[in-house]
Scaffold this motif. Structure first.
Motif, PDB file in Angstrom:
ATOM      1  N   ASP A   1      25.398  84.483  36.123  1.00 33.28           N
ATOM      2  CA  ASP A   1      25.015  85.077  37.398  1.00 33.28           C
ATOM      3  C   ASP A   1      23.583  84.663  37.740  1.00 33.28           C
ATOM      4  N   PRO A   2      23.183  84.775  39.002  1.00 33.30           N
ATOM      5  CA  PRO A   2      21.855  84.304  39.421  1.00 33.30           C
ATOM      6  C   PRO A   2      20.709  84.945  38.644  1.00 33.30           C
ATOM      7  N   GLU A   3      20.865  86.215  38.292  1.00 34.31           N
ATOM      8  CA  GLU A   3      19.797  86.896  37.555  1.00 34.31           C
ATOM      9  C   GLU A   3      19.652  86.297  36.155  1.00 34.31           C
ATOM     10  N   GLN A   4      20.771  86.017  35.494  1.00 33.73           N
ATOM     11  CA  GLN A   4      20.723  85.371  34.176  1.00 33.73           C
ATOM     12  C   GLN A   4      20.113  83.979  34.285  1.00 33.73           C
ATOM     13  N   ALA A   5      20.499  83.233  35.307  1.00 37.80           N
ATOM     14  CA  ALA A   5      19.983  81.880  35.489  1.00 37.80           C
ATOM     15  C   ALA A   5      18.469  81.907  35.706  1.00 37.80           C
ATOM     16  N   PHE A   6      17.995  82.900  36.425  1.00 38.65           N
ATOM     17  CA  PHE A   6      16.557  83.049  36.677  1.00 38.65           C
ATOM     18  C   PHE A   6      15.809  83.269  35.362  1.00 38.65           C
TER      19      PHE A   6
ATOM     20  N   LEU B   1      14.144  80.516  19.039  1.00 45.38           N
ATOM     21  CA  LEU B   1      15.158  81.428  19.573  1.00 45.38           C
ATOM     22  C   LEU B   1      14.464  82.436  20.473  1.00 45.38           C
ATOM     23  N   ASP B   2      14.893  82.512  21.705  1.00 43.31           N
ATOM     24  CA  ASP B   2      14.308  83.482  22.634  1.00 43.31           C
ATOM     25  C   ASP B   2      15.430  84.329  23.222  1.00 43.31           C
ATOM     26  N   GLN B   3      15.355  85.606  22.993  1.00 45.00           N
ATOM     27  CA  GLN B   3      16.301  86.538  23.600  1.00 45.00           C
ATOM     28  C   GLN B   3      15.582  87.203  24.771  1.00 45.00           C
ATOM     29  N   ALA B   4      15.446  86.425  25.828  1.00 48.48           N
ATOM     30  CA  ALA B   4      14.701  86.841  27.012  1.00 48.48           C
ATOM     31  C   ALA B   4      15.475  87.882  27.802  1.00 48.48           C
ATOM     32  N   ALA B   5      14.740  88.732  28.504  1.00 49.12           N
ATOM     33  CA  ALA B   5      15.363  89.779  29.315  1.00 49.12           C
ATOM     34  C   ALA B   5      14.603  89.933  30.624  1.00 49.12           C
ATOM     35  N   GLY B   6      15.343  90.142  31.690  1.00 50.30           N
ATOM     36  CA  GLY B   6      14.739  90.360  32.997  1.00 50.30           C
ATOM     37  C   GLY B   6      15.086  91.737  33.520  1.00 50.30           C
ATOM     38  N   VAL B   7      14.185  92.306  34.292  1.00 49.79           N
ATOM     39  CA  VAL B   7      14.393  93.636  34.876  1.00 49.79           C
ATOM     40  C   VAL B   7      14.560  93.474  36.386  1.00 49.79           C
ATOM     41  N   LEU B   8      15.697  93.944  36.877  1.00 52.21           N
ATOM     42  CA  LEU B   8      15.982  93.950  38.303  1.00 52.21           C
ATOM     43  C   LEU B   8      15.789  95.378  38.788  1.00 52.21           C
TER      44      LEU B   8
ATOM     45  N   GLY C   1       9.794  97.919  48.054  1.00 48.40           N
ATOM     46  CA  GLY C   1      11.048  98.649  48.102  1.00 48.40           C
ATOM     47  C   GLY C   1      12.289  97.763  48.122  1.00 48.40           C
ATOM     48  N   ARG C   2      12.112  96.450  47.876  1.00 48.32           N
ATOM     49  CA  ARG C   2      13.240  95.524  47.848  1.00 48.32           C
ATOM     50  C   ARG C   2      13.643  95.237  46.411  1.00 48.32           C
ATOM     51  N   MET C   3      14.930  95.001  46.191  1.00 47.42           N
ATOM     52  CA  MET C   3      15.397  94.648  44.856  1.00 47.42           C
ATOM     53  C   MET C   3      14.849  93.274  44.489  1.00 47.42           C
ATOM     54  N   ALA C   4      14.282  93.178  43.287  1.00 46.30           N
ATOM     55  CA  ALA C   4      13.676  91.931  42.833  1.00 46.30           C
ATOM     56  C   ALA C   4      13.656  91.896  41.310  1.00 46.30           C
ATOM     57  N   MET C   5      13.593  90.705  40.768  1.00 42.48           N
ATOM     58  CA  MET C   5      13.351  90.548  39.335  1.00 42.48           C
ATOM     59  C   MET C   5      11.844  90.796  39.170  1.00 42.48           C
ATOM     60  N   THR C   6      11.488  91.979  38.725  1.00 37.19           N
ATOM     61  CA  THR C   6      10.074  92.355  38.669  1.00 37.19           C
ATOM     62  C   THR C   6       9.388  91.945  37.377  1.00 37.19           C
ATOM     63  N   ARG C   7      10.178  91.773  36.310  1.00 35.19           N
ATOM     64  CA  ARG C   7       9.564  91.434  35.026  1.00 35.19           C
ATOM     65  C   ARG C   7      10.568  90.648  34.185  1.00 35.19           C
ATOM     66  N   VAL C   8      10.072  89.629  33.532  1.00 37.28           N
ATOM     67  CA  VAL C   8      10.850  88.889  32.545  1.00 37.28           C
ATOM     68  C   VAL C   8      10.050  88.916  31.255  1.00 37.28           C
ATOM     69  N   THR C   9      10.698  89.346  30.187  1.00 37.31           N
ATOM     70  CA  THR C   9      10.046  89.382  28.876  1.00 37.31           C
ATOM     71  C   THR C   9      10.668  88.314  27.993  1.00 37.31           C
ATOM     72  N   LEU C  10       9.817  87.427  27.504  1.00 36.74           N
ATOM     73  CA  LEU C  10      10.236  86.392  26.568  1.00 36.74           C
ATOM     74  C   LEU C  10       9.903  86.890  25.166  1.00 36.74           C
ATOM     75  N   ARG C  11      10.833  86.721  24.247  1.00 35.86           N
ATOM     76  CA  ARG C  11      10.633  87.155  22.860  1.00 35.86           C
ATOM     77  C   ARG C  11      10.932  85.994  21.914  1.00 35.86           C
ATOM     78  N   PRO C  12      10.152  84.909  22.023  1.00 32.90           N
ATOM     79  CA  PRO C  12      10.446  83.741  21.212  1.00 32.90           C
ATOM     80  C   PRO C  12      10.168  83.980  19.724  1.00 32.90           C
ATOM     81  N   LEU C  13      11.136  83.580  18.912  1.00 35.16           N
ATOM     82  CA  LEU C  13      11.024  83.628  17.462  1.00 35.16           C
ATOM     83  C   LEU C  13      11.037  82.174  17.004  1.00 35.16           C
ATOM     84  N   VAL C  14       9.968  81.734  16.354  1.00 36.69           N
ATOM     85  CA  VAL C  14       9.809  80.331  16.003  1.00 36.69           C
ATOM     86  C   VAL C  14       9.740  80.173  14.489  1.00 36.69           C
TER      87      VAL C  14
END
Length: 154
Positions: free
Chosen positions: A56-61, A88-95, A101-114
């Motif tokens: 989905d577009p949010e995952q692709a973002f 390995l990055d288990q990234a997560a985005g917050v919609l 007041g508009r829906m948006a991806m406001t935060r993306v957290t990257l959690r890279p494990l190297v």
């Protein structure tokens, strides 16, 4: 520096074109011949409509930001003569609703494990590599979304 293209193609697969039933499945196609199945996020598809697996577009973002960061990190680690075995990055985005007041991806957290072979960088050097990768990431530099990096060493 360049222009990048993607083709998004959708075709109606239902008899009607009613919001409750039309299909959300589509294809993302790229110039190198790769085709990726795509769809709306499951939570955005009415239960009366058919659905199929797809990005989905949010995952692709989120994946776009994570992938760009990783590619810069690998470049910088290689130039620092470090040997990276795994990233390995288990990234997560917050919609959610943004300040307007508009829906948006406001935060993306990257959690890279190297994981490294040979000399591992100090915690400070590892953090600096991620900070530099973030500064250089074209995608992160292109969005208003807050991008948080929480680096870890395996």
């Amino acid at each position: 520096m360049g222009e990048y293209r993607a083709t998004v193609e959708w075709r109606r697969e239902t008899v009607d074109f009613d919001y409750k039933t039309y299909n959300r499945t589509h294809t993302l196609a790229f110039e190198n011949g790769i085709r990726v199945p795509a769809s709306a996020a499951p939570g955005n598809i009415p239960s009366t409509a058919t659905s199929a697996p797809g990005v989905d577009p949010e995952q692709a973002f989120v994946a776009s930001i994570s992938s760009c960061h990783m590619l810069w990190f690998l470049h910088l680690a290689s130039r620092a003569k470090l040997v990276v075995d795994r990233y390995l990055d288990q990234a997560a985005g917050v919609l959610e609703k943004n300040a307007e007041g508009r829906m948006a991806m406001t935060r993306v957290t990257l959690r890279p494990l190297v994981a490294y072979s040979g000399r591992a960088p100090s915690a400070e050097e590892h953090a600096q590599l991620h900070e530099s990768a973030h500064d250089k990431c074209y995608i992160a530099n292109s969005v208003t979304t807050a991008v948080v990096v929480e680096p870890r060493v395996a």
